[in-house]
Write a protein that holds these residues in place. Structure first.
Motif, PDB file in Angstrom:
ATOM      1  N   LEU A 196      12.292   8.840   6.661  1.00 18.17           N
ATOM      2  CA  LEU A 196      12.108   7.784   5.678  1.00 18.17           C
ATOM      3  C   LEU A 196      10.609   7.591   5.480  1.00 18.17           C
ATOM      4  O   LEU A 196       9.834   7.651   6.447  1.00 18.17           O
ATOM      5  CB  LEU A 196      12.755   6.484   6.142  1.00 18.17           C
ATOM      6  N   ASN A 197      10.204   7.369   4.245  1.00 22.63           N
ATOM      7  CA  ASN A 197       8.784   7.297   3.911  1.00 22.63           C
ATOM      8  C   ASN A 197       8.445   5.975   3.251  1.00 22.63           C
ATOM      9  O   ASN A 197       9.128   5.542   2.314  1.00 22.63           O
ATOM     10  CB  ASN A 197       8.429   8.444   2.965  1.00 22.63           C
ATOM     11  N   CYS A 198       7.402   5.328   3.736  1.00 20.16           N
ATOM     12  CA  CYS A 198       6.930   4.058   3.188  1.00 20.16           C
ATOM     13  C   CYS A 198       5.551   4.286   2.574  1.00 20.16           C
ATOM     14  O   CYS A 198       4.594   4.602   3.297  1.00 20.16           O
ATOM     15  CB  CYS A 198       6.837   2.999   4.279  1.00 20.16           C
ATOM     16  N   ASP A 203      -5.306  -0.083  -1.888  1.00 18.87           N
ATOM     17  CA  ASP A 203      -5.558  -1.454  -1.430  1.00 18.87           C
ATOM     18  C   ASP A 203      -4.676  -1.811  -0.232  1.00 18.87           C
ATOM     19  O   ASP A 203      -5.135  -2.461   0.717  1.00 18.87           O
ATOM     20  CB  ASP A 203      -5.308  -2.441  -2.566  1.00 18.87           C
ATOM     21  N   GLU A 204      -3.402  -1.393  -0.273  1.00 15.35           N
ATOM     22  CA  GLU A 204      -2.500  -1.674   0.849  1.00 15.35           C
ATOM     23  C   GLU A 204      -2.944  -0.952   2.106  1.00 15.35           C
ATOM     24  O   GLU A 204      -2.881  -1.502   3.208  1.00 15.35           O
ATOM     25  CB  GLU A 204      -1.069  -1.273   0.472  1.00 15.35           C
ATOM     26  N   TYR A 205      -3.423   0.277   1.945  1.00 15.99           N
ATOM     27  CA  TYR A 205      -3.908   1.039   3.096  1.00 15.99           C
ATOM     28  C   TYR A 205      -5.151   0.373   3.699  1.00 15.99           C
ATOM     29  O   TYR A 205      -5.256   0.217   4.928  1.00 15.99           O
ATOM     30  CB  TYR A 205      -4.230   2.472   2.681  1.00 15.99           C
ATOM     31  N   THR A 302       3.263  -5.538   7.362  1.00 17.72           N
ATOM     32  CA  THR A 302       2.461  -5.425   6.138  1.00 17.72           C
ATOM     33  C   THR A 302       2.700  -4.094   5.442  1.00 17.72           C
ATOM     34  O   THR A 302       2.280  -3.907   4.293  1.00 17.72           O
ATOM     35  CB  THR A 302       0.955  -5.570   6.433  1.00 17.72           C
ATOM     36  N   ILE A 303       3.375  -3.169   6.097  1.00 23.08           N
ATOM     37  CA  ILE A 303       3.662  -1.859   5.505  1.00 23.08           C
ATOM     38  C   ILE A 303       4.779  -2.009   4.471  1.00 23.08           C
ATOM     39  O   ILE A 303       5.831  -2.581   4.781  1.00 23.08           O
ATOM     40  CB  ILE A 303       4.085  -0.848   6.598  1.00 23.08           C
TER      41      ILE A 303
END
Length: 447
Positions: A196-198, A203-205, A302-303
């Protein structure tokens, strides 16, 4: 009747050593301190419990060194690799297993073997006589570690190993995450969708890295220093080495297409690998950490896709002890000062489930041969097992000795045929040569 072989430690190496010796006709007593004496990382009293990842890594036996090691263990009748095959989970080109079913089978097979006796007890001293294998792994009990140091006259080396979290599958937001193995690896649809990939935007990184660096971490005890094994660095340590380090490591976005937004290229991706056959648990790949538990929940949520994640297990950190094998062991894995004692597994300075089991396989066979009046030399250094044994018993520089996964850099070089080789052709040449050499070694007459 043959003399008894005593094995201390029921992890990967000890379990495999017990099986190999018993199958060779030697009575075995396997001493395992769990569940009476627990450890930081173990959760059960089962043998061969997988405490970190549930993956045996790549199963490519033609161009990958650990895949070649899988092949050699299968050829040698390895108990653990056979159980891993039976409890395999879709994982692209990797050999991932249902950890609970795997360790339950190993426990049942060893307990039911007519030549194996299991004693749930802690061994705290090195024995003065008999035939012994010490396979206590990275979490060797304090009293036994002190006994080893006293007997060898040398300080045991140590580094810190970290454990990745496990997430409940039904708490992952699949309107954000999608199922896909990197580069769509795998022969079946299930294997091609084993992860599974998120996805994270730039900006999120950046916000994730900021939160990671600011999070409260587990403190070291006074006098301890952090000597991490590079193959298992905590993610916050990687982030400290540079803001883009994670993007070129466990969070690399290459080989993946967002099923929800195919036209958008993620800046980074967090991958989760199935951790059990039911598909109810997923391991955060490469996310070993030393953050405190509360900080982990806050940061990992937060991911994208993990906003409401619930964790079956949070990450952690523990001291991982190993001996300076190039100084202390001979090529039969015997303690030079006490040759009735062999060492096997991670305590010798190999790193990884497969490498540990392979060293247990060799130690069990070597000890059985000695008990029956014979002698079994190690496999040739052209083989994966032989390369590992050579590395830990003399090939490595004792002054800078650190834990090592199997890799082609440990093998004698392959000479080019008909000009310069490409990397893939060179790796294939390594594995072809190794398979021939290992097959010949297996055919040796042994006592």
């Amino acid at each position: 009747m043959a003399e008894t072989l005593h094995i201390v430690g029921g992890g990967m190496a000890g379990s495999e050593a017990a099986w190999q010796a018993a199958e060779a006709g030697v009575p075995v007593v396997l001493h395992e301190m769990r569940p009476k004496v627990g450890t930081f990382a173990h959760r059960t009293g089962n043998l061969a419990e997988m405490v970190c990842s549930n993956s045996f890594r790549s199963d490519d036996d033609e161009r990958n060194a650990v895949g070649l090691l899988h092949w050699e263990m299968r050829a040698a009748g390895g108990l653990l690799i056979a159980a891993a095959d039976r409890h395999r989970l879709p994982a692209g080109g990797a050999l991932a297993v249902d950890r609970e079913a795997f360790s339950a089978e190993i426990t049942q097979r060893l307990r039911s073997h007519p030549r194996i006796t299991i004693r749930e007890e802690e061994v705290t001293e090195l024995p003065e006589s008999g035939h012994w294998i010490i396979a206590t792994g990275p979490l060797t009990s304090g009293r036994l570690a002190e006994a080893i140091r006293a007997a060898t006259g040398a300080e045991a080396l140590a580094f810190f190993d970290a454990i990745a979290p496990i997430v409940h599958a039904d708490t992952i937001d699949m309107s954000v995450a999608w199922a896909q193995s990197r580069y769509d690896k795998g022969e079946t649809e299930a294997e091609r969708k084993a992860y599974l990939n998120c996805p994270l935007t730039r900006d999120e990184y950046e916000a994730f890295v900021d939160a990671l660096l600011a999070a409260e971490k587990t403190a070291f005890h006074e006098g301890e220093t952090a000597g991490y094994f590079d193959g298992c660095l905590p993610i916050e340590v990687m982030a400290e080495r540079g803001r883009d380090t994670l993007r070129f490591g466990p969070m690399k976005p290459v080989g993946l297409t967002n099923a929800h937004r195919p036209g958008d290229k993620p800046h980074a991706v967090v991958q989760l690998r199935r951790d059990n056959a039911l598909g109810t648990l997923y391991n955060m790949v490469g996310f070993q950490t030393k953050m405190k538990h509360g900080a982990q929940v806050e940061v990992f949520r937060t991911i994208p896709g993990l906003k409401n994640a619930k964790f079956a297990r949070l990450g952690g950190i523990h001291r991982n002890t190993f001996i300076n094998s190039p100084t202390l062991l001979d090529d039969r894995m015997r303690l030079k000062s006490r040759p009735h004692i062999r060492f096997a597994g991670q305590i010798t300075g190999v790193e990884g489930y497969v490498e540990s089991a392979a060293m247990g396989l060799l130690a069990g066979r070597m000890a059985a041969a000695a008990i029956r009046g014979g002698d079994l030399p190690p496999p040739p250094p052209e083989t994966a097992m032989g390369a590992l044994v050579h590395h830990i018993t003399g090939g490595a520089d004792a002054r800078s000795f650190q834990p090592m996964n199997v890799n082609f850099g440990l093998f004698p070089p392959v000479e080019a045929r008909g000009g310069r080789r490409g990397r893939k052709d060179r790796y294939l040449a390594y594995t072809e040569r190794a398979k021939a050499a290992f097959t010949a070694w297996l055919g040796r007459k042994r006592a």
